[in-house]
Design an enzyme around this catalytic site. Sequence first.
Site, PDB file in Angstrom:
ATOM      1  N   LYS A 135      50.484  21.082  21.208  1.00  0.00           N
ATOM      2  CA  LYS A 135      50.224  19.757  21.953  1.00  0.00           C
ATOM      3  C   LYS A 135      51.216  19.498  21.870  1.00  0.00           C
ATOM      4  CE  LYS A 135      48.885  16.149  24.633  1.00  0.00           C
ATOM      5  NZ  LYS A 135      49.733  15.528  24.485  1.00  0.00           N
TER       6      LYS A 135
ATOM      7  N   GLY B  36      51.163  12.407  12.764  1.00  0.00           N
ATOM      8  CA  GLY B  36      50.782  11.359  13.826  1.00  0.00           C
ATOM      9  C   GLY B  36      50.488  10.040  13.287  1.00  0.00           C
ATOM     10  N   SER B  37      49.364   9.172  13.947  1.00  0.00           N
ATOM     11  CA  SER B  37      49.294   8.150  13.420  1.00  0.00           C
ATOM     12  C   SER B  37      48.126   8.007  12.345  1.00  0.00           C
ATOM     13  CB  SER B  37      48.673   7.150  14.386  1.00  0.00           C
ATOM     14  OG  SER B  37      47.330   7.434  15.103  1.00  0.00           O
TER      15      SER B  37
ATOM     16  N   GLY C 263      44.836  10.146  13.610  1.00  0.00           N
ATOM     17  CA  GLY C 263      44.350  11.847  12.025  1.00  0.00           C
ATOM     18  C   GLY C 263      43.043  10.697  11.669  1.00  0.00           C
TER      19      GLY C 263
ATOM     20  N   GLU D 147      49.315  15.101   9.050  1.00  0.00           N
ATOM     21  CA  GLU D 147      50.753  14.401   8.102  1.00  0.00           C
ATOM     22  C   GLU D 147      50.757  13.649   8.798  1.00  0.00           C
ATOM     23  OE1 GLU D 147      53.487  13.102   7.050  1.00  0.00           O
ATOM     24  OE2 GLU D 147      54.247  14.240   9.385  1.00  0.00           O
TER      25      GLU D 147
ATOM     26  N   CYS E 258      58.350   8.920  10.063  1.00  0.00           N
ATOM     27  CA  CYS E 258      57.049   8.759   9.500  1.00  0.00           C
ATOM     28  C   CYS E 258      57.540   7.976   7.401  1.00  0.00           C
ATOM     29  CB  CYS E 258      56.021   9.866   8.996  1.00  0.00           C
ATOM     30  SG  CYS E 258      56.404  11.330   8.743  1.00  0.00           S
TER      31      CYS E 258
ATOM     32  N   GLU F 235      51.832   0.427   9.467  1.00  0.00           N
ATOM     33  CA  GLU F 235      52.910   1.197  10.256  1.00  0.00           C
ATOM     34  C   GLU F 235      53.212   1.233  11.304  1.00  0.00           C
ATOM     35  OE1 GLU F 235      54.763   5.455  10.600  1.00  0.00           O
ATOM     36  OE2 GLU F 235      51.934   5.555  10.668  1.00  0.00           O
TER      37      GLU F 235
END
Length: 454
Positions: free
Chosen positions: A161, A213-214, A218, A235, A269, A351
């Site tokens: 995806k 991703g964020s 997550g 991650e 990241c 972030e």
Amino acid sequence: MKAASERTFEKVGPGDGARLCAVARSDVADVERAVAAARRAQPGWAARTAVERGRLVRDIAQGLDERREEAAELVAAETGKSRDLALGEVDAAVEMGFFVAGEGRRLYGRTTTSGMPNRTVMVVRRPVGVAALIVSFNTPLPNYAWKTFPAVLCGDASVLKPSEHTPLSAALFAQLCNDVLPPGVLNVVHGLGGEAGPPLVEHADVDLVSFTGSAEAGRWINEHAGRRLAKVCLELGGKNALVVCDDADLDRAVEWSLASAFSNAGQRCAAASRLVVFDAVYGEFRDRLVEGARRYDAGPVISKESLERILLALEEAKVLTGGERLDRAGWWLSPTVVEDVPADADLSCTELFGPVTILYRVRDLDEAIALVNDSPYGLTSAIHTASLHRAMRFADAVETGVVVVNGGTHGSEPHMGFGGVKQSGTGWREAGVEALDVYSEWKYVNIIADPART
């Protein structure tokens, strides 16, 4: 391929806001079809040798290398980054493929001893099964490569995806893979994250969810996939700190700080969103950094929504430079440096994923280490110093998965396991041989011989 509903959404280029293409808006029906195809293909794929699977990974990487210029043009168009940066990312994805392909000749297990006479114990890798690979937009081709190549090597079948922001590179990558792999080994589901992601995460036939991703997304994935005890690799983000000591080479420290904070529009990241500077050199470093930021071409952020979110977060900040939307088409934010932000403020702990960095003033190494660790994240960190003793103490004391001495906070390579601690991940590592632990399971085989029957 069209979505079952035949719905689409528009993809625009962040560099100029112009329409690029219409993208299939997949939903649960398309996820069902993709997962079913992966489930059918996986046993036959796992039956092939690791050597053969590695050879096919190499073929995909070579195919990507042959279409290097085309791939870079697509990445540059859909992300807005420079052609040179896009070319570097294509090369990084190719190198990941070559590295993983070589593991097909290794894919080592172990043998171990036993307290029982005539007993031999072997430990071998086996595929996980069907993997859901959900990736971010920021470095699309390396993101695909980091997940797809080890999954393919380990004998998994996958559903990729991609981010809705990077459909062009995903389509090219899927074509390259499906020209080489048997049908169903890699399936790609385009669509909006909120529509195509949840049915993939919650699907009972998905054995592994690997997500980049964020932290917010997550956490949702970990909760929902965890309810059915699926294997989950996350991650996630970072609020990475780069420390500048009073004995640092300031020219190099400024150069690395600018690149770490603003390259790829800060959409990494591993971006240096916190710059921790010793008091003795704070003023000089700040002046040099601000001057450099004013000249830095960071590129656009990925979307109008991202730009507006970052500008809102900066409304109350003390901005030394930047903090404004540039007067041009697309989603451009001037490289931004702020200071006088408390360590526990939202801006210090959240972030932003944009070209924004915060300056902090500290007295000494003790205070610098404490500030680095005063974060919900723990992905990467860096220190600039001429002292080996300071560097080693910093490396030992900071709570991050990656430490760099006299360099930037970003820049992983294919053979280096990458990941963090705290809210930066769930303990797994991507890239390197460590990635094989994500996409395979260990099986212990006990063999008991009878010498009397020889």
